[in-house]
Design an enzyme around this catalytic site. Structure first.
Site, PDB file in Angstrom:
ATOM      1  N   GLY A 150       5.757   9.767   4.260  1.00 46.25           N
ATOM      2  CA  GLY A 150       4.426   9.155   4.369  1.00 46.25           C
ATOM      3  C   GLY A 150       3.300  10.075   4.794  1.00 46.25           C
ATOM      4  O   GLY A 150       2.247   9.595   5.202  1.00 46.25           O
TER       5      GLY A 150
ATOM      6  N   SER B 118      -2.762  11.731   8.434  1.00 48.67           N
ATOM      7  CA  SER B 118      -1.684  10.728   8.380  1.00 48.67           C
ATOM      8  C   SER B 118      -0.945  10.646   9.706  1.00 48.67           C
ATOM      9  O   SER B 118      -0.681  11.674  10.352  1.00 48.67           O
ATOM     10  CB  SER B 118      -0.663  11.098   7.300  1.00 48.67           C
TER      11      SER B 118
ATOM     12  N   GLN C 147       4.528  10.888  -2.186  1.00 48.88           N
ATOM     13  CA  GLN C 147       4.423   9.947  -3.307  1.00 48.88           C
ATOM     14  C   GLN C 147       3.620  10.566  -4.451  1.00 48.88           C
ATOM     15  O   GLN C 147       2.408  10.474  -4.474  1.00 48.88           O
ATOM     16  CB  GLN C 147       3.737   8.662  -2.817  1.00 48.88           C
TER      17      GLN C 147
ATOM     18  N   ASP D  30       8.941   7.432  -4.623  1.00 50.82           N
ATOM     19  CA  ASP D  30       8.181   6.182  -4.656  1.00 50.82           C
ATOM     20  C   ASP D  30       9.160   5.126  -4.171  1.00 50.82           C
ATOM     21  O   ASP D  30      10.206   4.896  -4.816  1.00 50.82           O
ATOM     22  CB  ASP D  30       7.705   5.890  -6.085  1.00 50.82           C
TER      23      ASP D  30
ATOM     24  N   TYR E 149      -6.900  -7.991   7.928  1.00 49.58           N
ATOM     25  CA  TYR E 149      -5.568  -7.378   7.850  1.00 49.58           C
ATOM     26  C   TYR E 149      -4.663  -8.216   6.939  1.00 49.58           C
ATOM     27  O   TYR E 149      -3.755  -7.699   6.287  1.00 49.58           O
ATOM     28  CB  TYR E 149      -4.975  -7.202   9.251  1.00 49.58           C
TER      29      TYR E 149
ATOM     30  N   LYS F  26       3.889  -6.736   8.271  1.00 47.44           N
ATOM     31  CA  LYS F  26       4.262  -6.057   9.521  1.00 47.44           C
ATOM     32  C   LYS F  26       5.124  -6.968  10.406  1.00 47.44           C
ATOM     33  O   LYS F  26       6.021  -6.486  11.105  1.00 47.44           O
ATOM     34  CB  LYS F  26       3.014  -5.609  10.290  1.00 47.44           C
TER      35      LYS F  26
ATOM     36  N   THR G 184      -7.247   6.864   8.851  1.00 42.78           N
ATOM     37  CA  THR G 184      -6.391   7.438   7.808  1.00 42.78           C
ATOM     38  C   THR G 184      -6.763   6.804   6.473  1.00 42.78           C
ATOM     39  O   THR G 184      -7.550   5.859   6.430  1.00 42.78           O
ATOM     40  CB  THR G 184      -4.912   7.119   8.101  1.00 42.78           C
ATOM     41  N   LEU G 185      -6.127   7.266   5.388  1.00 43.99           N
ATOM     42  CA  LEU G 185      -6.383   6.670   4.072  1.00 43.99           C
ATOM     43  C   LEU G 185      -6.038   5.182   4.095  1.00 43.99           C
ATOM     44  O   LEU G 185      -6.834   4.343   3.678  1.00 43.99           O
ATOM     45  CB  LEU G 185      -5.491   7.347   3.019  1.00 43.99           C
ATOM     46  N   ALA G 186      -4.841   4.876   4.597  1.00 48.07           N
ATOM     47  CA  ALA G 186      -4.402   3.470   4.627  1.00 48.07           C
ATOM     48  C   ALA G 186      -5.313   2.657   5.547  1.00 48.07           C
ATOM     49  O   ALA G 186      -5.694   1.527   5.226  1.00 48.07           O
ATOM     50  CB  ALA G 186      -2.948   3.372   5.073  1.00 48.07           C
TER      51      ALA G 186
HETATM   52  N1  LIG Z   1      -4.158   3.674  10.202  1.00 54.33           N
HETATM   53  C1  LIG Z   1      -3.973   2.703  11.064  1.00 54.33           C
HETATM   54  O1  LIG Z   1      -4.927   2.173  11.643  1.00 54.33           O
HETATM   55  C2  LIG Z   1      -2.580   2.221  11.370  1.00 54.33           C
HETATM   56  C3  LIG Z   1      -2.343   1.485  12.542  1.00 54.33           C
HETATM   57  C4  LIG Z   1      -1.055   1.019  12.795  1.00 54.33           C
HETATM   58  C5  LIG Z   1      -0.031   1.278  11.882  1.00 54.33           C
HETATM   59  N2  LIG Z   1      -0.284   2.010  10.748  1.00 54.33           N
HETATM   60  C6  LIG Z   1       0.818   2.262   9.817  1.00 54.33           C
HETATM   61  O2  LIG Z   1       1.137   3.632   9.802  1.00 54.33           O
HETATM   62  C7  LIG Z   1       1.809   3.937   8.586  1.00 54.33           C
HETATM   63  C8  LIG Z   1       1.201   5.186   7.971  1.00 54.33           C
HETATM   64  O3  LIG Z   1      -0.124   4.931   7.527  1.00 54.33           O
HETATM   65  P1  LIG Z   1      -1.353   5.897   7.835  1.00 54.33           P
HETATM   66  O4  LIG Z   1      -2.357   5.087   8.561  1.00 54.33           O
HETATM   67  O5  LIG Z   1      -0.885   7.167   8.395  1.00 54.33           O
HETATM   68  O6  LIG Z   1      -1.999   6.108   6.376  1.00 54.33           O
HETATM   69  P2  LIG Z   1      -1.710   7.183   5.223  1.00 54.33           P
HETATM   70  O7  LIG Z   1      -2.521   6.695   4.077  1.00 54.33           O
HETATM   71  O8  LIG Z   1      -1.939   8.544   5.706  1.00 54.33           O
HETATM   72  O9  LIG Z   1      -0.146   6.995   4.924  1.00 54.33           O
HETATM   73  C9  LIG Z   1       0.357   5.940   4.147  1.00 54.33           C
HETATM   74  C10 LIG Z   1       1.460   6.543   3.305  1.00 54.33           C
HETATM   75  O10 LIG Z   1       2.151   5.529   2.567  1.00 54.33           O
HETATM   76  C11 LIG Z   1       2.557   6.148   1.362  1.00 54.33           C
HETATM   77  N3  LIG Z   1       2.939   5.159   0.357  1.00 54.33           N
HETATM   78  C12 LIG Z   1       2.262   4.051  -0.048  1.00 54.33           C
HETATM   79  N4  LIG Z   1       2.929   3.451  -1.063  1.00 54.33           N
HETATM   80  C13 LIG Z   1       4.058   4.188  -1.281  1.00 54.33           C
HETATM   81  C14 LIG Z   1       5.137   4.092  -2.202  1.00 54.33           C
HETATM   82  N5  LIG Z   1       5.216   3.113  -3.119  1.00 54.33           N
HETATM   83  N6  LIG Z   1       6.133   5.024  -2.138  1.00 54.33           N
HETATM   84  C15 LIG Z   1       6.079   6.032  -1.238  1.00 54.33           C
HETATM   85  N7  LIG Z   1       5.073   6.180  -0.348  1.00 54.33           N
HETATM   86  C16 LIG Z   1       4.078   5.271  -0.384  1.00 54.33           C
HETATM   87  C17 LIG Z   1       1.347   6.966   0.943  1.00 54.33           C
HETATM   88  O11 LIG Z   1       1.690   7.948  -0.018  1.00 54.33           O
HETATM   89  C18 LIG Z   1       0.928   7.552   2.270  1.00 54.33           C
HETATM   90  O12 LIG Z   1       1.548   8.812   2.472  1.00 54.33           O
HETATM   91  C19 LIG Z   1       1.686   2.680   7.716  1.00 54.33           C
HETATM   92  O13 LIG Z   1       2.872   1.921   7.845  1.00 54.33           O
HETATM   93  C20 LIG Z   1       0.533   1.935   8.368  1.00 54.33           C
HETATM   94  O14 LIG Z   1       0.562   0.550   8.134  1.00 54.33           O
HETATM   95  C21 LIG Z   1      -1.535   2.487  10.484  1.00 54.33           C
END
Ligand SMILES: NC(=O)c1ccc[n+]([C@@H]2O[C@H](COP(=O)([O-])OP(=O)(O)OC[C@H]3O[C@@H](n4cnc5c(N)ncnc54)[C@H](O)[C@@H]3O)[C@@H](O)[C@H]2O)c1
Length: 263
Positions: free
Chosen positions: A14, A20, A41, A65, A157, A164, A195-197
């Site tokens: 991820g 990230s 991915q 993926d 959300y 979640k 982050t992106l997500a």
């Molecule tokens: N950003 C926040 O505010 C936050 C808060 C709490 C929890 N999270 C969680 O942390 C985790 C990481 O997210 P992040 O915030 O670092 O964002 P991010 O965008 O950096 O990472 C998300 C990752 O998910 C991967 N991904 C999505 N679909 C995929 C697929 N089909 N196959 C393989 N990989 C796939 C993407 O390639 C990316 O690397 C997630 O579970 C997110 O829900 C994020």
């Protein structure tokens, strides 16, 4: 307390870029002495990951993926061929169609519900099943990432909150299944991160600012703090912790209402 990760190795799933959460965790595990493999991915993310992986001494990258069983199989085969056993897997993966991360939850579509659940929850089970044979001899740690939108309503959300909640329940069930083999399964629940997500969720900036102004610590989580929590969970320091959801949110979750100054 032994937080050394020397002699331990595992897979980080991820990392999209250097913001990230998975990258914060990778850096901290590396600093603690761990050897790392990465999954990414698709080609574009792979190109971005390459220099990051190299900076923590890793040339081990696999394209996964999580909706594609064959790519998961190939990744764990490659992992097993290189390392007969692994000590940890970090699953930091989530997805929902951006158009449904705003507005009313009531309008969640069946297609996006299924896809969000598949990528954000079910994939952790698929990963755990494949990691199990590589961990069962020496034990290990499975880590995922969640958010408090699982048990409280956080505007926008939406379906991710449901995913979640399911992921947190899966964490507990996996912890129970894998515990007899010395495998611990935990989730870290950070506050909002840039982050992106994170940016895909409606009102992300406001949420970030709101938690910073109101959390008991008057601060949002940092990649370093999340990484430190991951080291605790993956190292011997966390030896008796399993099935746990650990919040790294500046204490935001204890609030019943915003600080008086911000009402
Ligand atoms: N950003 C926040 O505010 C936050 C808060 C709490 C929890 N999270 C969680 O942390 C985790 C990481 O997210 P992040 O915030 O670092 O964002 P991010 O965008 O950096 O990472 C998300 C990752 O998910 C991967 N991904 C999505 N679909 C995929 C697929 N089909 N196959 C393989 N990989 C796939 C993407 O390639 C990316 O690397 C997630 O579970 C997110 O829900 C994020």
């Amino acid at each position: 307390m032994n937080t050394s990760m020397k002699g331990k190795r595992g897979l980080i799933m991820g990392v999209a870029n250097d913001r990230s959460i998975a990258w914060g965790i990778a850096r901290a595990l590396h600093e603690a002495g761990a050897e790392l493999a990465f999954s990414y991915q698709g080609e574009a993310f792979g190109k971005r990951l390459e220099p990051l992986a190299a900076s923590v001494g890793s040339d081990f990258m696999v394209d996964v993926d999580v909706t594609d069983d064959a790519s998961l199989d190939a990744a764990f085969e490659a992992l097993g061929a290189r390392w007969p056993t692994i000590d940890f897997v970090v699953h930091a993966i989530a997805f929902s169609d951006k158009s449904e991360l705003t507005g009313r939850f009531l309008n969640t579509s069946r297609a996006n519900f299924k896809n969000s659940m598949d990528i954000s929850c079910y994939s952790f089970i698929e990963v755990a099943r494949r990691a199990h044979p590589l961990m069962k001899e020496n034990g290990g740690t499975l880590l995922t990432l969640t958010y408090q939108g699982s048990n409280r309503v956080v505007p926008s959300y939406n379906v991710m909150g449901v995913a979640k909640a399911a992921l947190e329940a899966a964490t507990r069930y996996l912890a129970n299944d894998l515990g007899p083999d010395g495998i611990r399964v935990n989730a870290i629940s950070p506050g909002p991160m840039k982050t992106l997500a994170g940016a895909a969720i409606g009102g992300a900036r406001k949420t970030f600012k709101h938690t910073e102004q109101n959390a008991p610590l008057r601060a949002n989580a940092t990649l370093e703090a999340i990484g430190g929590t991951a080291v605790y969970l993956a190292s011997d320091a966390g030896a008796c912790t399993s099935g746990e959801i650990i919040r790294v949110d500046g204490g935001y979750h204890v609030l019943g209402m915003p600080q008086a100054d911000n009402l």
